[in-house]
Design a protein around this motif. Structure first.
Motif, PDB file in Angstrom:
ATOM      1  N   PRO A 195       0.790  -1.240   0.000  1.00 46.44           N
ATOM      2  CA  PRO A 195       0.000   0.000   0.000  1.00 46.44           C
ATOM      3  C   PRO A 195       0.815   1.278   0.000  1.00 46.44           C
ATOM      4  N   GLN A 196       2.078   1.216   0.403  1.00 46.07           N
ATOM      5  CA  GLN A 196       2.921   2.408   0.426  1.00 46.07           C
ATOM      6  C   GLN A 196       4.261   2.094  -0.242  1.00 46.07           C
ATOM      7  N   LEU A 197       4.230   1.921  -1.552  1.00 50.38           N
ATOM      8  CA  LEU A 197       5.443   1.663  -2.327  1.00 50.38           C
ATOM      9  C   LEU A 197       5.874   2.966  -2.994  1.00 50.38           C
ATOM     10  N   HIS A 198       7.107   3.392  -2.716  1.00 52.31           N
ATOM     11  CA  HIS A 198       7.652   4.623  -3.287  1.00 52.31           C
ATOM     12  C   HIS A 198       8.801   4.263  -4.227  1.00 52.31           C
ATOM     13  N   ILE A 199       8.745   4.782  -5.430  1.00 51.01           N
ATOM     14  CA  ILE A 199       9.799   4.535  -6.418  1.00 51.01           C
ATOM     15  C   ILE A 199      10.649   5.791  -6.541  1.00 51.01           C
ATOM     16  N   VAL A 200      11.946   5.654  -6.277  1.00 50.04           N
ATOM     17  CA  VAL A 200      12.869   6.799  -6.325  1.00 50.04           C
ATOM     18  C   VAL A 200      13.799   6.595  -7.513  1.00 50.04           C
ATOM     19  N   GLU A 201      13.585   7.391  -8.539  1.00 48.43           N
ATOM     20  CA  GLU A 201      14.369   7.264  -9.760  1.00 48.43           C
ATOM     21  C   GLU A 201      15.693   8.008  -9.647  1.00 48.43           C
ATOM     22  N   ASN A 202      16.518   7.819 -10.665  1.00 51.94           N
ATOM     23  CA  ASN A 202      17.797   8.515 -10.717  1.00 51.94           C
ATOM     24  C   ASN A 202      17.597   9.944 -11.194  1.00 51.94           C
ATOM     25  N   ASN A 203      18.481  10.812 -10.735  1.00 52.53           N
ATOM     26  CA  ASN A 203      18.414  12.221 -11.078  1.00 52.53           C
ATOM     27  C   ASN A 203      19.824  12.696 -11.371  1.00 52.53           C
ATOM     28  N   VAL A 204      19.910  13.793 -12.103  1.00 58.94           N
ATOM     29  CA  VAL A 204      21.233  14.355 -12.388  1.00 58.94           C
ATOM     30  C   VAL A 204      21.979  14.633 -11.085  1.00 58.94           C
ATOM     31  N   ASP A 205      21.244  15.101 -10.082  1.00 58.07           N
ATOM     32  CA  ASP A 205      21.825  15.386  -8.775  1.00 58.07           C
ATOM     33  C   ASP A 205      21.480  14.235  -7.833  1.00 58.07           C
ATOM     34  N   PHE A 206      22.485  13.482  -7.387  1.00 57.97           N
ATOM     35  CA  PHE A 206      22.237  12.328  -6.520  1.00 57.97           C
ATOM     36  C   PHE A 206      21.601  12.754  -5.199  1.00 57.97           C
ATOM     37  N   GLN A 207      21.911  13.974  -4.735  1.00 54.86           N
ATOM     38  CA  GLN A 207      21.326  14.445  -3.482  1.00 54.86           C
ATOM     39  C   GLN A 207      19.812  14.627  -3.602  1.00 54.86           C
ATOM     40  N   VAL A 208      19.340  14.887  -4.817  1.00 54.63           N
ATOM     41  CA  VAL A 208      17.886  14.959  -5.034  1.00 54.63           C
ATOM     42  C   VAL A 208      17.266  13.583  -4.814  1.00 54.63           C
ATOM     43  N   LYS A 209      17.967  12.553  -5.259  1.00 52.80           N
ATOM     44  CA  LYS A 209      17.484  11.183  -5.052  1.00 52.80           C
ATOM     45  C   LYS A 209      17.411  10.868  -3.551  1.00 52.80           C
ATOM     46  N   ILE A 210      18.431  11.252  -2.814  1.00 52.52           N
ATOM     47  CA  ILE A 210      18.431  11.029  -1.367  1.00 52.52           C
ATOM     48  C   ILE A 210      17.310  11.824  -0.706  1.00 52.52           C
ATOM     49  N   ARG A 211      17.086  13.046  -1.176  1.00 47.65           N
ATOM     50  CA  ARG A 211      16.024  13.883  -0.613  1.00 47.65           C
ATOM     51  C   ARG A 211      14.665  13.221  -0.817  1.00 47.65           C
ATOM     52  N   GLN A 212      14.481  12.572  -1.961  1.00 45.42           N
ATOM     53  CA  GLN A 212      13.212  11.903  -2.235  1.00 45.42           C
ATOM     54  C   GLN A 212      13.008  10.722  -1.287  1.00 45.42           C
ATOM     55  N   VAL A 213      14.088  10.047  -0.924  1.00 44.51           N
ATOM     56  CA  VAL A 213      13.996   8.968   0.064  1.00 44.51           C
ATOM     57  C   VAL A 213      13.545   9.530   1.407  1.00 44.51           C
ATOM     58  N   LEU A 214      14.166  10.622   1.841  1.00 46.16           N
ATOM     59  CA  LEU A 214      13.790  11.253   3.108  1.00 46.16           C
ATOM     60  C   LEU A 214      12.346  11.739   3.063  1.00 46.16           C
ATOM     61  N   ASP A 215      11.931  12.291   1.914  1.00 45.33           N
ATOM     62  CA  ASP A 215      10.555  12.762   1.765  1.00 45.33           C
ATOM     63  C   ASP A 215       9.556  11.612   1.918  1.00 45.33           C
ATOM     64  N   ALA A 216       9.889  10.461   1.338  1.00 43.00           N
ATOM     65  CA  ALA A 216       8.989   9.302   1.421  1.00 43.00           C
ATOM     66  C   ALA A 216       8.807   8.863   2.871  1.00 43.00           C
ATOM     67  N   ILE A 217       9.872   8.939   3.655  1.00 39.81           N
ATOM     68  CA  ILE A 217       9.772   8.568   5.069  1.00 39.81           C
ATOM     69  C   ILE A 217       8.952   9.604   5.830  1.00 39.81           C
ATOM     70  N   HIS A 218       9.162  10.885   5.539  1.00 45.45           N
ATOM     71  CA  HIS A 218       8.356  11.934   6.176  1.00 45.45           C
ATOM     72  C   HIS A 218       6.868  11.724   5.881  1.00 45.45           C
TER      73      HIS A 218
END
Length: 357
Positions: free
Chosen positions: A176-199
């Motif tokens: 029910p809560q599957l988050h897909i984090v794709e690659n981005n030019v800026d790797f820190q954006v990818k990490i931010r999306q992981v943190l956002d999913a947890i928030h």
């Protein structure tokens, strides 16, 4: 007993950035006052103990993978018990989860393993984690950064990494809560999306993260190429303090998990909390409702991935509707890549007419 516990499975294909993400998760949420339990990848522990996953002995291989699954479950349950005794909110992050194991064994072997351990795939996939975060391998969209130098345990080519990434994502499709984090030019954006999913999973103020749950009225005009089907039964109960409670049963063919979601009465900035409950508590809530025919909704949910986006489409079984509702977690201004077999009628995000459907 501490009930402020959130469990996350962090998964994805080879060279997806999980190690870096785990380090930043620990730092970020520890600073916010959480106890963060970061559980190590179980197959790596077995490999470091000289277990030979490449053995030609099929029976021995089956026993190895069964041991990995048992160890994974026991480790997670042990830290969950420890979290219950903690005085602070706890975030448990598993470096890969139970369903990852299914990608390394034949389907018949996986089912035999579940049967032997008296497990069901629905509960192994849906009941153990509040959210699953899938970090896409660098071999898909960031090939110039694909390297296995930091992990001597792995040896996949780019093509093999892409295939494994797709199989892992397929194994988790339906959660029910599957988050897909794709690659981005800026790797820190990818990490931010992981943190956002947890928030988002923690129910934090949406202003602290970018993704929201968007909903659309749609018609499904063609066959969904691959989708996990889930039965959903849900009802809402209004409380005297102005809050509302949603109870939900989800699963398939007799294997169900149960959840209770509470929404605070503050409309400007409501607080939403969700926890897993037992079937007895679910029935107790149902018994407090006057007429189930008026409030209990039965839906068939089909979850699928399209263009690296995770969609959920609900068909209404009872009461019937002449439309479907599609949901997706994404940024408010993101241009969604709708599949060709989905006809969008209109967006209904936040529309009070549809909020309880």
């Amino acid at each position: 007993m501490n009930k402020n516990i959130t469990r996350i499975a962090l998964t994805g294909g080879p060279c997806a950035g999980k190690t870096t993400a785990l380090a930043q998760i620990i730092e970020h949420f520890s600073d916010l006052g959480y106890l963060v339990y970061a559980l190590p990848e179980t197959p790596t522990l077995f490999n470091n103990a000289s277990i030979n996953f490449a053995t030609p002995d099929r029976q021995y291989f089956y026993n190895i993978e069964k041991a990995v699954l048992k160890y994974q479950i026991q480790m997670e349950d042990t830290f969950l018990e420890l979290a219950h005794a903690a005085s602070h909110p706890v975030l448990i992050i598993s470096d890969r989860g139970t369903m990852d194991i299914s990608n390394y064994v034949e389907r018949t072997m996986w089912q035999a393993m579940l049967d032997e351990l008296s497990l069901s795939e629905v509960k192994v996939r849906d009941a153990r984690y509040d959210a699953v975060i899938h970090m896409v391998t660098a071999a898909q969209g960031a090939e110039e950064f694909y390297t296995l130098e930091t992990n001597s345990f792995r040896g996949e080519t780019i093509e093999e990494a892409r295939d494994l990434d797709a199989r892992i994502l397929k194994a988790w499709t339906g959660h029910p809560q599957l988050h897909i984090v794709e690659n981005n030019v800026d790797f820190q954006v990818k990490i931010r999306q992981v943190l956002d999913a947890i928030h988002e999973t923690l129910g934090d103020d949406p202003a602290t993260f970018s993704d929201i749950r968007r909903r659309f009225l749609v018609h499904v005009t063609g066959e969904i190429p691959y989708g996990v089907e889930t039965d959903l039964y849900q009802a809402y109960l209004d409380q005297e303090d102005g809050s509302s409670i949603r109870i939900r049963k989800r699963g398939l063919r007799g294997n169900y998990v149960y959840f209770m979601t509470r929404k605070s009465p503050v409309e400007s900035q409501p607080i939403i909390t969700e926890r897993q409950i037992g079937p007895d508590e679910y029935v107790s809530y149902l018994n407090s409702i006057g007429s189930l025919d008026e409030v209990l909704v039965h839906k068939l949910r089909r979850s699928f991935v399209w263009a690296k986006q995770y969609f959920e489409v609900d068909d209404f079984i009872e009461p019937r509707r002449d439309y479907q509702i599609l949901e997706i977690s994404c940024a408010p201004d993101l241009e969604i890549k709708f599949p060709p077999f989905i006809e969008v009628i209109k967006e209904i995000t936040g529309d009070p007419l549809y909020v309880r459907l």
